[in-house]
Scaffold this motif. Structure first.
Motif, PDB file in Angstrom:
ATOM      1  N   ALA A 157       0.815  -1.213   0.000  1.00 48.31           N
ATOM      2  CA  ALA A 157       0.000   0.000   0.000  1.00 48.31           C
ATOM      3  C   ALA A 157       0.850   1.264   0.000  1.00 48.31           C
ATOM      4  O   ALA A 157       0.600   2.186  -0.756  1.00 48.31           O
ATOM      5  CB  ALA A 157      -0.928   0.012   1.192  1.00 48.31           C
ATOM      6  N   ASP A 158       1.838   1.350   0.869  1.00 46.17           N
ATOM      7  CA  ASP A 158       2.691   2.541   0.813  1.00 46.17           C
ATOM      8  C   ASP A 158       4.146   2.123   0.918  1.00 46.17           C
ATOM      9  O   ASP A 158       4.934   2.652   1.692  1.00 46.17           O
ATOM     10  CB  ASP A 158       2.303   3.519   1.923  1.00 46.17           C
ATOM     11  N   ALA A 159       4.455   1.099   0.107  1.00 49.69           N
ATOM     12  CA  ALA A 159       5.838   0.617   0.118  1.00 49.69           C
ATOM     13  C   ALA A 159       6.751   1.681  -0.467  1.00 49.69           C
ATOM     14  O   ALA A 159       6.375   2.420  -1.376  1.00 49.69           O
ATOM     15  CB  ALA A 159       5.937  -0.670  -0.698  1.00 49.69           C
ATOM     16  N   MET A 160       7.960   1.717   0.065  1.00 48.01           N
ATOM     17  CA  MET A 160       8.912   2.700  -0.459  1.00 48.01           C
ATOM     18  C   MET A 160      10.286   2.054  -0.553  1.00 48.01           C
ATOM     19  O   MET A 160      10.751   1.403   0.373  1.00 48.01           O
ATOM     20  CB  MET A 160       8.958   3.919   0.480  1.00 48.01           C
ATOM     21  N   ALA A 207      13.030   5.149 -12.052  1.00 44.31           N
ATOM     22  CA  ALA A 207      11.892   5.929 -11.564  1.00 44.31           C
ATOM     23  C   ALA A 207      10.659   5.658 -12.423  1.00 44.31           C
ATOM     24  O   ALA A 207       9.551   5.461 -11.901  1.00 44.31           O
ATOM     25  CB  ALA A 207      12.247   7.410 -11.539  1.00 44.31           C
ATOM     26  N   ASP A 236       7.204   3.887 -11.255  1.00 43.99           N
ATOM     27  CA  ASP A 236       5.907   4.545 -11.434  1.00 43.99           C
ATOM     28  C   ASP A 236       4.880   3.560 -11.946  1.00 43.99           C
ATOM     29  O   ASP A 236       3.743   3.512 -11.474  1.00 43.99           O
ATOM     30  CB  ASP A 236       6.040   5.690 -12.450  1.00 43.99           C
ATOM     31  N   SER A 237       5.308   2.784 -12.931  1.00 40.17           N
ATOM     32  CA  SER A 237       4.328   1.859 -13.506  1.00 40.17           C
ATOM     33  C   SER A 237       4.018   0.723 -12.552  1.00 40.17           C
ATOM     34  O   SER A 237       3.004   0.060 -12.663  1.00 40.17           O
ATOM     35  CB  SER A 237       4.823   1.309 -14.847  1.00 40.17           C
ATOM     36  N   TRP A 238       4.909   0.520 -11.590  1.00 40.08           N
ATOM     37  CA  TRP A 238       4.628  -0.519 -10.611  1.00 40.08           C
ATOM     38  C   TRP A 238       3.811  -0.007  -9.451  1.00 40.08           C
ATOM     39  O   TRP A 238       3.319  -0.780  -8.637  1.00 40.08           O
ATOM     40  CB  TRP A 238       5.924  -1.083 -10.025  1.00 40.08           C
ATOM     41  N   ASN A 239       3.717   1.288  -9.353  1.00 44.82           N
ATOM     42  CA  ASN A 239       3.000   1.900  -8.233  1.00 44.82           C
ATOM     43  C   ASN A 239       3.676   1.637  -6.900  1.00 44.82           C
ATOM     44  O   ASN A 239       3.032   1.463  -5.875  1.00 44.82           O
ATOM     45  CB  ASN A 239       1.567   1.365  -8.186  1.00 44.82           C
ATOM     46  N   ILE A 240       4.971   1.541  -6.917  1.00 47.33           N
ATOM     47  CA  ILE A 240       5.736   1.435  -5.680  1.00 47.33           C
ATOM     48  C   ILE A 240       6.550   2.722  -5.552  1.00 47.33           C
ATOM     49  O   ILE A 240       7.197   3.159  -6.520  1.00 47.33           O
ATOM     50  CB  ILE A 240       6.682   0.219  -5.700  1.00 47.33           C
ATOM     51  N   GLY A 241       6.500   3.317  -4.357  1.00 49.74           N
ATOM     52  CA  GLY A 241       7.220   4.585  -4.168  1.00 49.74           C
ATOM     53  C   GLY A 241       8.724   4.388  -4.297  1.00 49.74           C
ATOM     54  O   GLY A 241       9.287   3.422  -3.793  1.00 49.74           O
ATOM     55  N   LEU A 242       9.380   5.296  -4.984  1.00 54.69           N
ATOM     56  CA  LEU A 242      10.831   5.191  -5.169  1.00 54.69           C
ATOM     57  C   LEU A 242      11.492   6.503  -4.816  1.00 54.69           C
ATOM     58  O   LEU A 242      11.091   7.572  -5.284  1.00 54.69           O
ATOM     59  CB  LEU A 242      11.161   4.832  -6.619  1.00 54.69           C
TER      60      LEU A 242
END
Lengths: 222, 635
Positions: B508-511, B526, B530-536
């Protein structure tokens, strides 16, 4: 980013696990189209799947039937992921039950492909997974994810190393949207939006929201 | 046995006894009365006669003895004789009168003439003895000379007393007789009434359904016979009922067993079929893949045609198997509904895309009107229902089009699939929902399916407990509608982005923190993330990393670092530093293009997972997924 698979000389290694030899035969032909040189290993149950994976740790992909002898399907997936965390695993299944899909993804698989899928869909799914996406049956109508707005719309930000998604965030930021609104509009989590917003601040060279908004408005007008 | 309400007749209790009492008492009363009356009157008349006789006797006696005294004129003797007679015959008074009715001598009380009722008076003439003889020889002859008349008076008083006594005795006797009769009658009647009452009770209980009731009388005679007869009847009824009950139980058990067998057979058949279909489909899937492969190799048109026919056949087979499998799974209860609140429009979008082409092939218009409703049902099953309805609509429409729309009706939403097709005649509107029923397909053209689509719709609707309606007229098209309950928009689960990915709660809010000195790599990663929806969060070195992490006030779930970094630091050091900063053994991945054995050894010693450059996205994703999940479960 399929650089790896398109490089000549590199071999694309896949392990195919299904207890129906005919299925393996059929799927093999599909997998062979993924890369110029493919090596496909066979397994007919979980033990043999584990054995093959242990022998070939540099596997690029594991394509696994959910219901094979050896383990209750989900357990098998979870165990495999624990044992070989860096091997992308895609589940091939005769069932199309939604709970199965959810369970499988939660167990760590990167994709779920119903066996009733056509060749095109299977290829599309596998390519998506290799690109790093998580694939699920919803996408099997062949649609591609929408392309985010090209960066050219915001002059002055092109070379700042922002991603397309971050441009979207910047645009919404310029309009004065809160993080929450941005998250809703782009279907992201607020935490992710915060990270993007921080990246936008960095690219603009500002330290807070107000400055960012001013800066962006200047850029879009100027 | 149903209880029959008992009707109590008024006076039922007393009537027999009353009757018996009456029967006993009335005649007895009459008889006693009659007899007593008769005998009393006879006794009384006898007493009266006796009185008269006494009077006559007295006068005769006196008439016999008085002449001497009268002739001699011895009045004293006359008087003596009168007194003697008075005493002996218990007279009240006695008088002697001469021929001229003058009292010669009188003894006793003097009485007034009016008191005649109370007294009996008797007179006799006193005659000369010879006259008496002459009277005898020639009665009524020459009047013999009379000396006089003697008159006696007796009182009836004694008679009266006697009468009184007699009546009293009679009354007492009668009363005694009546009492005895009454007592006997009472006893008899009680006994009889009692017995009849018992019989009545037993019969009543029988009527109420208690077939075990019996009459327990030790009586014989008619009552005994009656009781005996009733008991036999009760026994017969009981036996009969028991037999009936047994037969019913048998029949019920038999039916239950048969029903059970039938149900189990049906279930077994469904399950068997579900399992068989499942296994049968696998070679079919494989077949499709082979045919697809073959298709790419076919060069000449003839072969291509053949292959296309094979493809069509296999496609038809797959559809049919899928439908059969669904029906048997639905019948076997293997499909469960998972209700949730969800918006309808995304589903409509999918259906529109899915069937737009199919409609276009037949030059039909498919229009799905926008709907912003949220419903509460199983999204997949609703999709299935609508897909089947739309497929049917398209299949049985030759020109015009299909419209899908929804309308709110109270707390329900009615989704309708309306086509301008051939319509369904009223007499077949029910049977179209049955398996294998197809209208307009007399040739059983299998490209038109098996006729299972609507059967599946009917079953799914039943499973979901939604109502399906059909309005149709031949030549005027059909309107299939389903009523679903409206849902609560606040309870709609958030879905992923447009790619249809579902962001699992774990992420949910992985970074992730990425440390690499190459800007190009950072940018590419990056975009990927983005396309994975994981915060980087990207950084070129440890300092930058710490700076950004502090600004964001976040701890990364995973650290990905290039092994080779500028300066005299390396990925391992960076990871170590960050781990120390956050005081946690944050999961980390090393990336390297290095193949030098020393580097590899060093990395191996550090115990960190390694990915080789160029990074393969799937591998990174796989490893990240695993590590993030691990990190979350550790927390």
């Amino acid at each position: 980013m399929n650089a790896r698979t398109s490089q000549p000389g590199t071999v694309f290694k896949v392990v195919l696990a299904d207890d129906h030899p005919l299925i393996r035969e059929g799927v093999r032909r599909v997998v062979a189209q993924l890369a110029p040189r493919t090596v496909i290993l066979d397994a007919h149950d979980y033990p043999s799947l584990f054995a093959q994976s242990a022998l070939h740790p540099e596997l690029d992909l594991a394509l696994v039937d959910l219901n094979m002898p050896g383990f209750v399907g989900i357990q098998g997936i979870a165990q495999y992921r624990n044992r070989f965390p860096d091997i992308p695993l895609v589940v091939l299944s005769a069932s199309e039950a939604q709970q199965d899909v959810r369970q499988v993804i939660r167990a760590g698989a990167l994709g779920y492909i119903p066996k009733s899928s056509s060749t095109e869909v299977m290829l599309h799914a596998l390519r998506q997974v290799l690109a790093g996406c998580v694939f699920m049956p919803r996408c099997n109508d062949g649609s591609t994810p929408p392309v985010p707005t090209p960066a050219a719309e915001i002059p002055g930000l092109q070379d700042k190393g922002l991603t397309a998604r971050q441009f979207e965030v910047a645009r919404l930021l310029a309009r004065g949207c809160t993080n929450k609104t941005i998250a809703e509009l782009l279907s992201l989590s607020e935490a992710t939006v915060k990270i993007h917003v921080a990246a936008v601040f960095r690219a603009l060279g500002v330290g807070n929201r107000a400055e960012a908004v001013l800066s962006l408005q200047r850029l879009t007008q100027g | 046995m149903k209880a029959i309400p008992s009707v109590r007749q008024p006076g039922r209790d007393g009537s027999i006894r009353r009757h018996i009492l009456l029967i006993a008492l009335l005649p007895a009363l009459l008889t006693a009365f009659a007899m007593v009356a008769y005998f009393t009157s006879r006794t009384l008349s006898q007493a009266e006669a006796a009185l008269q006789a006494r009077a006559s006797q007295a006068t005769r006696h006196l008439a016999g003895v008085l002449p001497y005294g009268l002739i001699t004129g011895d009045l004293a003797m006359v008087r003596e004789q009168l007194a003697s007679e008075l005493h002996d015959s218990r007279l009240v008074s006695v008088r002697v009168l001469d021929a001229q009715e003058r009292v010669i001598e009188a003894v006793g009380e003097t009485l007034r003439v009016e008191d005649d009722g109370q007294y009996v008076r008797h007179r006799r003439g006193i005659m000369l003895p010879a006259a008496e003889v002459a009277e005898l020889v020639d009665p009524g002859g020459v009047a013999a000379p009379r000396l006089g008349t003697v008159e006696v008076t007796l009182t009836r008083d004694g008679l009266r007393d006697f009468r009184r006594t007699t009546f009293l005795h009679a009354a007492l006797l009668m009363t005694a007789a009546l009492a005895l009769s009454a007592a006997l009658a009472w006893r008899l009647s009680r006994r009889l009434a009692g017995q009849l009452g018992q019989i009545g009770e037993a019969v009543e209980r029988l009527a109420q359904g208690d077939l075990a009731a019996r009459v327990r009388l030790g009586a014989d005679g008619e009552i005994g016979q009656l009781a005996h007869g009733i008991n036999r009847m009760a026994e017969a009824l009981q036996a009969h009922r028991t037999e009936l009950e047994l037969r019913i139980l048998d029949a019920v058990a038999d039916l239950a067993a048969k029903k059970d067998m039938a149900e189990r057979a049906n279930l077994a058949k469904s399950r068997f079929f579900a399992a068989a279909s499942h296994d049968l489909r696998q070679p079919l899937h494989a077949l499709s893949l082979f045919v697809a492969a073959l298709k790419t190799r076919a060069r000449d048109p003839e072969t291509q045609d053949l292959i296309e026919s094979i493809e069509a056949s296999t496609a038809a087979m797959e559809l049919l198997f899928a439908a059969l499998l669904d029906i048997s799974r639905l019948d076997a209860g293997a499909i469960e509904a998972h209700h949730e609140h969800f918006a309808l429009q995304p589903l409509f979008d999918i259906l529109s895309k899915q069937f737009g082409a199919l409609a276009g092939e037949k030059h039909l218009k498919l229009r799905i009107r926008p709907c912003n409703a949220v419903i509460h049902s199983d999204p997949l099953l609703i999709e299935r229902i609508l897909a089947n309805l739309i497929t049917n609509a398209i299949r049985y429409t030759d020109d015009g089009g299909v419209v899908v729309g929804c309308r709110r009706r109270g707390r329900m939403l009615r989704i309708s699939v309306i086509d301008s097709g051939r319509g369904i005649p009223p007499e077949q509107q029910k049977s179209v929902f049955q398996e294998f029923v197809q209208l307009h397909n007399p040739a059983r053209d299998r490209s038109k399916g098996l006729g299972l689509g609507l059967a599946i719709v009917a079953r799914l609707a039943r499973l979901l407990d939604h109502r399906i309606d059909l309005v149709s007229r031949p030549g005027r098209g059909s309107n299939f509608s389903i009523d679903v309950p409206l849902g609560d928009p606040a309870r709609v689960r958030v879905r992923g982005d447009a790619t249809g990915e579902v962001v699992e709660p774990v992420f949910a809010d992985a970074m992730v923190l990425l440390v690499d000195d190459e800007a190009a790599i950072l940018h590419a990663m990056a975009e990927l993330f983005d396309s994975w929806n994981i915060g980087l969060v990207t950084a070129r070195n440890a300092d930058e990393a710490e700076q950004w992490l502090d600004t964001l006030e976040r701890t990364p779930d995973v650290i990905v670092s290039d092994y080779r970094l500028p300066g005299d630091t390396d990925g391992i050091a960076v990871i170590a530093r960050l781990r120390e900063k956050f005081g946690r053994a944050i999961p980390a991945i090393l990336v390297t293009g290095d193949t030098a054995p020393e580097s590899l050894q060093r990395i191996a010693q550090a115990g960190l997972p390694l990915l080789h450059k160029p990074l393969r996205p799937a591998k990174l994703r796989a490893l990240l997924t695993h590590l993030i999940q691990q990190s979350r479960t550790m927390q």
